[in-house]
Write a protein that holds these residues in place. Sequence first.
Motif, PDB file in Angstrom:
ATOM      1  N   SER A 138       0.019  -0.684   7.339  1.00  0.00           N
ATOM      2  CA  SER A 138       0.608   0.332   6.466  1.00  0.00           C
ATOM      3  C   SER A 138       0.105   1.718   6.833  1.00  0.00           C
ATOM      4  N   TRP A 174       0.844  -1.185   0.000  1.00  0.00           N
ATOM      5  CA  TRP A 174       0.000   0.000   0.000  1.00  0.00           C
ATOM      6  C   TRP A 174       0.883   1.240   0.000  1.00  0.00           C
ATOM      7  N   TYR A 195      -8.082   1.212  -4.361  1.00  0.00           N
ATOM      8  CA  TYR A 195      -7.815   2.161  -3.291  1.00  0.00           C
ATOM      9  C   TYR A 195      -8.243   1.559  -1.956  1.00  0.00           C
ATOM     10  N   THR A 213     -12.317  -0.485   1.036  1.00  0.00           N
ATOM     11  CA  THR A 213     -11.579  -0.644  -0.212  1.00  0.00           C
ATOM     12  C   THR A 213     -12.533  -0.487  -1.381  1.00  0.00           C
ATOM     13  N   ALA A 265      -3.398  -3.506   5.383  1.00  0.00           N
ATOM     14  CA  ALA A 265      -3.750  -2.101   5.150  1.00  0.00           C
ATOM     15  C   ALA A 265      -3.658  -1.291   6.439  1.00  0.00           C
ATOM     16  N   MET A 282      -5.081   5.313   0.586  1.00  0.00           N
ATOM     17  CA  MET A 282      -3.944   4.607   0.004  1.00  0.00           C
ATOM     18  C   MET A 282      -4.310   4.035  -1.359  1.00  0.00           C
ATOM     19  N   ARG A 342      -3.132   0.761  -4.011  1.00  0.00           N
ATOM     20  CA  ARG A 342      -2.456  -0.538  -4.017  1.00  0.00           C
ATOM     21  C   ARG A 342      -1.455  -0.610  -5.147  1.00  0.00           C
TER      22      ARG A 342
END
Length: 359
Positions: free
Chosen positions: A215, A79, A274, A241, A212, A311, A313
């Motif tokens: 990160s 991420w 995302y 997500t 996730a 974030m 990917r």
Amino acid sequence: MEAVDLIAGLAWDPEIRGFLAVLTGVVVLMGSVWLLLATNSGIRLGTLIALAGFFGWMAIMAAIWWIYGIGYRGDAPRWEQVEIVEGFSGEGHLSFAALDEAELLRSELLPTAHDLVVDAYAGLGSVTDPELRAEIEVANEEFGVVTVVDLTADQTEGLTSQEQAALAEEEYAKNRATTLSELAAVAPKLINQNDGSLGGWTLLSTAQAGEAQASAIAMLLDSGDFSFSSQNEFKILDSFTIGGKRGLPSDPSRWDRIETQIRTALTLKHPTRYGIVQMQAVLPESIDNLPGQVPKRPIADPDEPVVSVVMIRNLGNLRLVPALVTLGSLLIFLALCYMLHERDKVVMARVAEFNKGSG
């Protein structure tokens, strides 16, 4: 004395020892094979045979690396930060997000996990699906209303009535603070993934959002825009997500799995994916943990903004490097085999010419 120091450095430096170990292995193992081939077939032919065997072995080994994503490989998927957004419930958690997809998520309008559990348990009598009934019962046991009657004998042993009431209130407060991601890990059917407040995003359970969340925590602490000095100063809320390849449905059948495999294989380009992880600062009394005592339960401060780490990917190139090694080694192996084949043709032609002349 200087020689002793040099030997000691060679003995204790792992980098030098590792280099010498590899060099010794190459010289002893591969060098011995080349020496036998060179003494029996000549230096040129022995070198060609040894190199062909080496690159053939490299092609096989790199193919295994390529299949399983191990060995000499590229960058793993990860991420990467897009932005960090602050927002209050009254104005929207992601109203100031620069990413258009993030503005579609209205997480401040989603129901609380505790309310979902209480409402579902209240209507349990009308539920006919046995799996849904089981999830509701488990969710109510984990996150439902807690009274003194619901406490176990082990919990109430040796406690006064006032202490029991305080313990029940503490357990109930913990259940009221349950996040939707925590509920999704226990009872995913209670989560309406088609809720309009999600705006097309998918709520991730705590089991699905592990990477996730890790990160996002690192990004938040490294950003320098917040006063957080450790993970204990904020609480992880929910994770979402959107995008990426469409996976299996919640209750897949055999045909669903077959269709997903075919569709995934035919989708050559990976759609952008995302992720959003939301966090909120905790009350000061949640941070001060005395040594030797059970850590206090983190309580999110409702007066603090919800911090959303947005974030993207990055799929990386995990198998690209071994794929290039496989193809490169295979081409070199085939080229060496072709050279050996052409050499054999020349040798056979000369032998045939010699036999014809001598006959």
